[in-house]
Design a protein around this motif. Structure first.
Motif, PDB file in Angstrom:
ATOM      1  N   LEU A 194       0.653  -1.160  -0.120  1.00  0.00           N
ATOM      2  CA  LEU A 194       0.010   0.005  -0.040  1.00  0.00           C
ATOM      3  C   LEU A 194       0.845   1.128  -0.057  1.00  0.00           C
ATOM      4  N   LEU A 195       2.121   1.146   0.531  1.00  0.00           N
ATOM      5  CA  LEU A 195       2.908   2.408   0.775  1.00  0.00           C
ATOM      6  C   LEU A 195       3.668   2.614  -0.621  1.00  0.00           C
ATOM      7  N   GLN A 196       3.539   1.660  -1.608  1.00  0.00           N
ATOM      8  CA  GLN A 196       4.022   2.194  -2.744  1.00  0.00           C
ATOM      9  C   GLN A 196       3.285   3.215  -3.356  1.00  0.00           C
ATOM     10  N   LYS A 197       2.393   3.878  -2.857  1.00  0.00           N
ATOM     11  CA  LYS A 197       1.663   5.096  -3.327  1.00  0.00           C
ATOM     12  C   LYS A 197       2.239   5.963  -2.023  1.00  0.00           C
ATOM     13  N   PRO A 198       3.072   7.031  -2.210  1.00  0.00           N
ATOM     14  CA  PRO A 198       3.391   7.583  -1.106  1.00  0.00           C
ATOM     15  C   PRO A 198       2.671   8.608  -0.439  1.00  0.00           C
ATOM     16  N   GLU A 199       1.764   9.049  -1.028  1.00  0.00           N
ATOM     17  CA  GLU A 199       0.665   9.972  -0.579  1.00  0.00           C
ATOM     18  C   GLU A 199      -0.614   9.221   0.172  1.00  0.00           C
ATOM     19  N   ILE A 200      -0.506   8.089   0.131  1.00  0.00           N
ATOM     20  CA  ILE A 200      -1.640   7.239   0.766  1.00  0.00           C
ATOM     21  C   ILE A 200      -1.948   7.613   2.103  1.00  0.00           C
ATOM     22  N   GLN A 201      -3.226   7.808   2.471  1.00  0.00           N
ATOM     23  CA  GLN A 201      -3.658   7.888   3.744  1.00  0.00           C
ATOM     24  C   GLN A 201      -4.403   6.770   4.360  1.00  0.00           C
ATOM     25  N   LEU A 202      -3.524   6.123   5.560  1.00  0.00           N
ATOM     26  CA  LEU A 202      -4.081   4.791   5.824  1.00  0.00           C
ATOM     27  C   LEU A 202      -5.067   5.221   7.041  1.00  0.00           C
ATOM     28  N   ARG A 203      -5.862   4.305   7.266  1.00  0.00           N
ATOM     29  CA  ARG A 203      -6.995   4.026   8.548  1.00  0.00           C
ATOM     30  C   ARG A 203      -7.818   5.559   8.670  1.00  0.00           C
ATOM     31  N   THR A 204      -8.258   6.047   7.452  1.00  0.00           N
ATOM     32  CA  THR A 204      -8.794   7.200   7.657  1.00  0.00           C
ATOM     33  C   THR A 204     -10.458   6.894   7.070  1.00  0.00           C
ATOM     34  N   SER A 205     -11.148   7.666   7.612  1.00  0.00           N
ATOM     35  CA  SER A 205     -12.636   7.520   7.235  1.00  0.00           C
ATOM     36  C   SER A 205     -13.221   8.881   6.552  1.00  0.00           C
ATOM     37  N   ASP A 206     -14.488   8.700   6.141  1.00  0.00           N
ATOM     38  CA  ASP A 206     -15.326   9.586   5.720  1.00  0.00           C
ATOM     39  C   ASP A 206     -15.570  10.841   6.545  1.00  0.00           C
ATOM     40  N   PRO A 207     -15.166  12.129   6.427  1.00  0.00           N
ATOM     41  CA  PRO A 207     -15.124  13.166   7.272  1.00  0.00           C
ATOM     42  C   PRO A 207     -16.563  13.356   7.561  1.00  0.00           C
ATOM     43  N   ALA A 208     -17.635  12.997   6.784  1.00  0.00           N
ATOM     44  CA  ALA A 208     -18.894  13.172   6.957  1.00  0.00           C
ATOM     45  C   ALA A 208     -19.527  12.384   8.218  1.00  0.00           C
ATOM     46  N   ASP A 209     -18.783  11.294   8.462  1.00  0.00           N
ATOM     47  CA  ASP A 209     -19.324  10.467   9.434  1.00  0.00           C
ATOM     48  C   ASP A 209     -19.064  11.271  11.034  1.00  0.00           C
ATOM     49  N   ASN A 210     -20.159  11.185  11.626  1.00  0.00           N
ATOM     50  CA  ASN A 210     -20.074  11.814  13.028  1.00  0.00           C
ATOM     51  C   ASN A 210     -20.472  10.557  14.024  1.00  0.00           C
ATOM     52  N   MET A 211     -19.263  10.257  14.600  1.00  0.00           N
ATOM     53  CA  MET A 211     -19.625   9.046  15.380  1.00  0.00           C
ATOM     54  C   MET A 211     -20.362   9.154  16.645  1.00  0.00           C
ATOM     55  N   THR A 212     -20.645  10.386  17.217  1.00  0.00           N
ATOM     56  CA  THR A 212     -21.269  10.632  18.165  1.00  0.00           C
ATOM     57  C   THR A 212     -22.862  10.447  17.641  1.00  0.00           C
ATOM     58  N   GLU A 213     -23.256  10.889  16.622  1.00  0.00           N
ATOM     59  CA  GLU A 213     -24.477  10.555  15.879  1.00  0.00           C
ATOM     60  C   GLU A 213     -24.841   9.233  15.471  1.00  0.00           C
ATOM     61  N   ILE A 214     -23.612   8.469  15.165  1.00  0.00           N
ATOM     62  CA  ILE A 214     -23.902   7.160  14.751  1.00  0.00           C
ATOM     63  C   ILE A 214     -24.346   6.318  15.929  1.00  0.00           C
ATOM     64  N   PHE A 215     -23.649   6.535  17.213  1.00  0.00           N
ATOM     65  CA  PHE A 215     -23.622   5.764  18.073  1.00  0.00           C
ATOM     66  C   PHE A 215     -25.134   6.183  18.954  1.00  0.00           C
ATOM     67  N   ALA A 216     -25.326   7.226  18.780  1.00  0.00           N
ATOM     68  CA  ALA A 216     -26.697   7.455  19.278  1.00  0.00           C
ATOM     69  C   ALA A 216     -28.040   6.977  18.413  1.00  0.00           C
ATOM     70  N   LEU A 217     -27.501   7.067  17.109  1.00  0.00           N
ATOM     71  CA  LEU A 217     -28.525   6.037  16.278  1.00  0.00           C
ATOM     72  C   LEU A 217     -28.528   4.662  16.769  1.00  0.00           C
ATOM     73  N   LEU A 218     -27.364   4.150  16.833  1.00  0.00           N
ATOM     74  CA  LEU A 218     -27.266   2.862  17.285  1.00  0.00           C
ATOM     75  C   LEU A 218     -28.261   2.318  18.456  1.00  0.00           C
ATOM     76  N   ARG A 219     -28.110   3.303  19.614  1.00  0.00           N
ATOM     77  CA  ARG A 219     -28.768   3.094  20.804  1.00  0.00           C
ATOM     78  C   ARG A 219     -30.315   3.510  20.767  1.00  0.00           C
ATOM     79  N   LYS A 220     -30.878   4.333  19.585  1.00  0.00           N
ATOM     80  CA  LYS A 220     -32.084   4.553  19.509  1.00  0.00           C
ATOM     81  C   LYS A 220     -32.645   3.043  19.139  1.00  0.00           C
ATOM     82  N   TYR A 221     -31.975   2.288  18.200  1.00  0.00           N
ATOM     83  CA  TYR A 221     -32.682   1.191  17.730  1.00  0.00           C
ATOM     84  C   TYR A 221     -32.233  -0.030  18.491  1.00  0.00           C
TER      85      TYR A 221
END
Length: 561
Positions: free
Chosen positions: A136-163
């Motif tokens: 994977l590092l043969q691409k020097p600019e690669i960003q490892l272990r990143t996520s979509d910045p639109a994800d809000n984990m607080t909201e996701i966990f709140a949604l999980l607990r709702k259901y």
């Protein structure tokens, strides 16, 4: 993955249940959230599991380790699947031999263990690059272990607990011990702390996985590393102070845990298998095969790569092991002049030679001072060792090699030749041939190969390779890469040698060492009948990972899996 202290809801539980159990069409597994429990075939169920990594145990020993886990009272085994172990090159897959995942699943089924599968792609596990492939590092600019910045984990966990406001109590990583770093002490966790924590959780009706139940070994170059103010590579041993030792033997911790488990569920009838036979041998005297530089034509058969500036391992598709960087002095250096690499640019350890004479070491995060002299045209060789990529943390793009041009005094060095070295192929295919041995009046220094042959009378047994007086290097037995030794640094002083790696009944075995620094005046080794895992003069860290058992004498310092 960060350590889990409170119980949590499972994200991936027994996904291969129907594959592993007979008559799968009549079986069922349900998360009964209303009653905070699991249902297996309609009946309330909880698992008491242990972690074992098939990639840290020779295939011929899988059945033995799994049987011992089942006989300890466990009803499940949890393990990762490391991406880099199965896809060494893009689109090239390997599920053969000790990588045969299906065979391991079958062994778990035979042992009557359910499976909790953690497939990654990132696993941490103190494994090289956390299981992500180096390519994977043969691409020097690669960003490892990143996520979509639109994800809000607080909201996701709140949604999980709702259901899902309810669910079974689960501790997916209950630590029975802890990992070891080179240069620190062997980590332990007391039997009383481990058993007390387990019993408290089982009283609550929780399902528990013990990490690790059998640790195993980081054979070859597979160990990972942490970064805690400085670079901390993991030792070859992954014993983990686990209930089943690195050599597969039941420990007092296992019997104590088995007793706790027996209070809550049935234990299989019959005694646990006894410890495996162990053997002692030696001391044996090793013989000089030659300096690493003498074998460059074989180690790098396609010749060097030329570049004005030094290139990383990843840029030349060298995933593991070693690479030699060579340049020539453009002017005479008549006074001792410092060699240094800007911006902490040595990843991870550099062994420096001028005209074949060993000068010293430069190391990542360490302020070694190395001074050189040499005439114009003198050959400067720098052997770089990859000591394992970071396995924990976000976006840890851990490139290896010389990341910056070395500087001699105030002169940046350029015009480099880079030799990606195939050391394992040399040991496996060339060293069995009769090569002319070198003879020296004094002990050589710098990267040097040593070897000898030995025979074992009778059936032999498991053993532990002890290298007193040696400094740092790599060991092979019968062509198999046992892993790294670092006798001078510790804490690990012996390397586990499983019995199946050895030829018995008088057949010849061959051991080969690549000593990277200094050879003892008597180049001898021994095989012991017990391990030495703790011989560093540092404060002992005893990890207590349960809030109700932590005490001032048991400080907690966590990394993650």
């Amino acid at each position: 993955m960060a350590p889990k202290k409170p119980p949590c809801l499972p994200s991936l539980l027994l996904p291969l249940l129907t594959l592993l159990l007979p008559q799968a069409d009549t079986r069922s597994f349900i998360v009964d959230r209303e009653n905070d429990r699991f249902l297996l075939d309609g009946a309330p169920f909880r698992y008491v599991s242990g972690s074992l990594h098939y990639f840290r145990v020779p295939r011929v020993l899988w059945a033995d380790r799994l049987l011992k886990m089942r006989m300890s009272g466990l009803n499940a085994v949890q393990f990762y699947v490391p991406w880099n172990y199965h896809e060494p090159e893009p689109g090239v897959y390997n599920f053969n031999g000790s990588r045969d995942l299906t065979a391991f699943l079958n062994e778990a089924s035979i042992a009557d263990l359910l499976v909790i599968l953690r497939p990654g792609p990132y696993i941490c596990a103190e494994w090289e690059m956390g299981g992500l492939p180096a390519w994977l590092l043969q691409k020097p600019e690669i960003q490892l272990r990143t996520s979509d910045p639109a994800d809000n984990m607080t909201e996701i966990f709140a949604l999980l607990r709702k259901y899902e406001p309810h669910g079974p109590l689960v501790n997916s990583e209950y630590y029975t011990g802890w990992l070891d770093y080179w240069g620190q002490n062997h980590s332990t966790r007391s039997i009383s702390a481990v058993t007390k924590g387990l019993e408290n959780m089982l009283k609550l009706g929780a399902s528990v996985n013990m990490y690790m139940f059998h640790g195993g070994t980081n054979f070859g170059y597979w160990n990972g590393a942490d970064e805690k103010g400085r670079f901390l590579p993991i030792t070859t041993s992954y014993d983990y102070d686990a209930p089943i030792s690195e050599a597969g033997d039941p420990t007092p911790k296992l019997f104590a845990l088995r007793n706790v488990i027996s209070k809550f569920q049935e234990i299989p009838l019959g005694p646990l298998p006894p410890p495996s036979p162990k053997m002692m041998l030696g001391p044996l005297t090793l013989h000089l095969d030659g300096y690493l530089l003498s074998f460059l034509d074989i180690l790098c058969p396609h010749g060097p790569i030329r570049s004005i500036l030094p290139m990383t391992f990843e840029a030349v598709k060298q995933d593991h092991g070693f690479m030699l960087y060579r340049t020539y002095l453009t002017h005479t250096v008549s006074e001792p002049t410092q060699l240094w690499v800007p911006n902490n640019g040595v990843h991870d350890r550099a062994y420096v030679m001028v005209d074949g004479v060993f000068q010293g070491v430069l190391e990542r995060n360490m302020k070694h001072q190395l001074f050189l002299m040499g005439k114009m045209g003198a050959k400067l060789d720098i052997l770089l060792e990859n000591m394992g990529r970071l396995s924990f943390g976000s976006n840890s793009s851990d490139f290896k090699g010389l990341l910056e041009p070395p500087v001699l005094g105030q002169t940046a060095l350029n015009q480099w030749l880079m030799f990606p070295l195939k050391v394992d192929k040399l040991v496996k295919w060339w060293f069995p041939l009769p090569l002319l041995r070198s003879s020296h009046a004094q002990a050589p220094s710098g990267p040097t190969f040593y070897s000898t042959t030995f025979s074992i009378l009778g059936e032999g047994g498991d053993t532990f390779l002890f290298l007193p007086g040696w400094t740092k290097g790599q060991v092979w037995i019968n062509g198999f890469n046992l892993g790294r030794y670092w006798t001078r640094q510790g804490p690990q002083q012996t390397l586990y040698v499983p019995r199946p790696l050895l030829f018995s009944r008088g057949a010849l075995n061959k051991i080969t060492l690549l000593e990277l620094e200094n050879v003892p005046s008597e180049p001898q080794i021994q095989f012991l009948d017990r391990p030495i895992l703790n011989s560093t003069l540092h404060k002992t860290y005893i990890y207590s990972l349960s809030a109700d058992t932590q005490s001032p004498s048991e400080p907690m310092e966590l990394s993650g899996h």
